[in-house]
Design a protein around this motif. Structure first.
Motif, mmCIF file in Angstrom:
data_model
loop_
_atom_site.group_PDB
_atom_site.id
_atom_site.type_symbol
_atom_site.label_atom_id
_atom_site.label_comp_id
_atom_site.label_asym_id
_atom_site.label_seq_id
_atom_site.Cartn_x
_atom_site.Cartn_y
_atom_site.Cartn_z
ATOM 1 N N MET A 1 6.891 47.002 -59.843
ATOM 2 C CA MET A 1 8.148 47.283 -59.135
ATOM 3 C C MET A 1 7.973 47.270 -57.615
ATOM 4 N N GLN A 2 6.996 46.483 -57.129
ATOM 5 C CA GLN A 2 6.690 46.489 -55.701
ATOM 6 C C GLN A 2 7.060 45.175 -55.030
ATOM 7 N N THR A 3 7.419 45.295 -53.751
ATOM 8 C CA THR A 3 7.356 44.138 -52.863
ATOM 9 C C THR A 3 6.010 44.253 -52.168
ATOM 10 N N LEU A 4 5.128 43.311 -52.435
ATOM 11 C CA LEU A 4 3.751 43.378 -51.930
ATOM 12 C C LEU A 4 3.616 42.405 -50.762
ATOM 13 N N TYR A 5 3.325 42.938 -49.586
ATOM 14 C CA TYR A 5 3.259 42.083 -48.393
ATOM 15 C C TYR A 5 1.913 41.385 -48.321
ATOM 16 N N HIS A 6 1.964 40.078 -48.430
ATOM 17 C CA HIS A 6 0.751 39.272 -48.365
ATOM 18 C C HIS A 6 0.890 38.405 -47.113
ATOM 19 N N ASP A 7 0.619 39.031 -45.968
ATOM 20 C CA ASP A 7 1.051 38.410 -44.706
ATOM 21 C C ASP A 7 0.099 38.659 -43.545
ATOM 22 N N GLY A 8 -1.152 38.978 -43.832
ATOM 23 C CA GLY A 8 -2.122 39.175 -42.752
ATOM 24 C C GLY A 8 -1.816 40.365 -41.859
ATOM 25 N N GLY A 9 -0.904 41.237 -42.294
ATOM 26 C CA GLY A 9 -0.577 42.438 -41.519
ATOM 27 C C GLY A 9 0.726 42.334 -40.738
ATOM 28 N N PHE A 10 1.375 41.185 -40.798
ATOM 29 C CA PHE A 10 2.586 40.932 -40.001
ATOM 30 C C PHE A 10 3.639 42.043 -40.159
ATOM 31 N N SER B 1 -0.002 38.520 -36.508
ATOM 32 C CA SER B 1 -0.738 39.160 -37.606
ATOM 33 C C SER B 1 -2.220 39.282 -37.279
ATOM 34 N N PRO B 2 -2.786 40.490 -37.380
ATOM 35 C CA PRO B 2 -4.212 40.645 -37.048
ATOM 36 C C PRO B 2 -5.120 39.740 -37.876
ATOM 37 N N LEU B 3 -4.731 39.444 -39.115
ATOM 38 C CA LEU B 3 -5.560 38.542 -39.934
ATOM 39 C C LEU B 3 -5.070 37.100 -39.894
ATOM 40 N N GLY B 4 -4.049 36.829 -39.112
ATOM 41 C CA GLY B 4 -3.439 35.489 -39.136
ATOM 42 C C GLY B 4 -2.610 35.321 -40.395
ATOM 43 N N ASN B 5 -1.883 34.207 -40.477
ATOM 44 C CA ASN B 5 -1.051 33.958 -41.665
ATOM 45 C C ASN B 5 -1.903 33.839 -42.922
ATOM 46 N N ALA B 6 -1.364 34.348 -44.017
ATOM 47 C CA ALA B 6 -1.986 34.120 -45.325
ATOM 48 C C ALA B 6 -1.610 32.704 -45.745
ATOM 49 N N ASP B 7 -2.597 31.900 -46.139
ATOM 50 C CA ASP B 7 -2.260 30.529 -46.534
ATOM 51 C C ASP B 7 -2.123 30.426 -48.052
ATOM 52 N N ILE B 8 -1.947 29.206 -48.500
ATOM 53 C CA ILE B 8 -1.642 28.951 -49.908
ATOM 54 C C ILE B 8 -2.840 29.316 -50.821
ATOM 55 N N ASN B 9 -4.050 29.154 -50.293
ATOM 56 C CA ASN B 9 -5.236 29.527 -51.095
ATOM 57 C C ASN B 9 -5.355 31.041 -51.201
#
Ligand code: NAI
Length: 274
Positions: A245-254, A218-226
């Motif tokens: 109605m979305q699946t929203l990817y919160h994953d640093g770009g993975f 992931s270009p931003l690295g993993n999204a952490d709990i914060n």
């Protein structure tokens, strides 16, 4: 702090200990001015640390097995009572697979366990929303979230029947998003989160590898709990009232990546070498 949730009332399902996503999200929403109740199973309340969180946040803890409609009815009735009004947001942060716990691989799943995985990890989302809806416990514009993982779309070895549960969970989000949108201008979304070291996350065999791989991909690295808690605050707030109605990817770009230089390098030099 921005007071983004000032005056809002919420229910947070699934805080077990300080590593839980729901724990940090509960802390963040209260920092932003919300009042909440917490819910988890009687067993999790006994063996986890949720009582500590309840005291810290001045939040009532209401036991419920999220597969029991009776228990859920009690959660909504009590929450409306103690919070003094209808509910503005709900977090579903619940997951469990006995097949994963027992290390039964996908071709060998036990079907009683499989039913349980789907019931606890996905159908409970439907049940929670149905219960609140039938009781008329949701305020107009209610925002409801569940947490998913990209294994709903792509195969990750060892993620097993939980992948099927996540696919169902995301579909339930769309299904209810339609009805709640029409009836209450309500919103239902599912956040697809990076691997995060929690009790449920670390229970998946090979979790460390999932974690390191997506960190390097992931270009931003993993999204952490914060990061996740901040994102959920925005989704519970009025700033995102047309997102549903979305699946929203919160994953640093993975989820948009194919190959990164860091992963290429790790294949050559080893994943642990920094
Ligand atoms: P966690 O183990 O802290 O939370 C899971 C919660 O589910 C626990 O509080 C547990 O008591 C609760 N639960 C289990 N059975 C239940 C039942 N019958 N009724 C009510 N509650 C029940 O772990 P984590 O990671 O915070 O999990 C929260 C959500 O995030 C889960 O849906 C998980 O699949 C999802 N997720 C986790 C990721 C990770 O890497 N940790 C990545 C993406 C999504």
């Amino acid at each position: 702090m921005y007071n983004l949730l000032k005056g809002k009332r919420g229910i947070i399902f699934g805080a077990l200990d300080e590593k839980s996503m729901a724990w940090r999200i509960a802390e963040r929403v209260v920092e932003e001015g919300a009042q909440i109740t917490l819910s988890n199973t009687a067993m999790a309340i006994r063996f986890g640390k949720i009582n500590e969180l309840g005291e810290k946040l001045n939040a009532e803890i209401i036991p419920a097995d999220a597969t029991s409609l009776e228990d859920l009815e009690n959660v909504f009735k009590k929450s409306v009572e103690v919070l003094g009004g209808k509910i503005d947001f709900v977090l579903h942060s619940i997951g469990m697979s006995m097949n994963i716990r027992k290390k039964l691989e996908y071709p060998e799943v036990n079907y009683d366990f499989y039913h349980k995985t789907l019931d606890i990890s996905a159908i409970s989302f439907h049940k929670i929303i149905q219960t609140g809806y039938k009781l008329g416990a949701f305020n107009e514009g209610v925002s409801i979230l569940a947490l998913s993982y990209i294994a709903a779309q792509r195969i990750f070895d060892k993620y097993n029947d939980m992948a099927d549960a996540k696919a169902l969970l995301e579909s339930i989000g769309r299904g209810w998003g339609y009805y709640l949108g029409r009836e209450l201008k309500g919103r239902v979304n599912v956040v697809s989160q990076s691997p995060t070291p929690t009790t449920a996350g670390s229970g998946v065999e090979g979790f460390d590898f999932f974690y390191k791989y997506s960190e390097k991909m992931s270009p931003l690295g993993n999204a952490d709990i914060n990061d996740l808690a901040d994102y959920c605050v925005t989704l519970f707030s009025d700033l995102t009232r047309k997102v549903t109605m979305q699946t929203l990817y919160h994953d640093g770009g993975f989820s948009s990546m194919g190959m990164s230089i860091d992963v290429m390098d790790a294949f050559v030099n080893g994943f642990d070498k920094e």
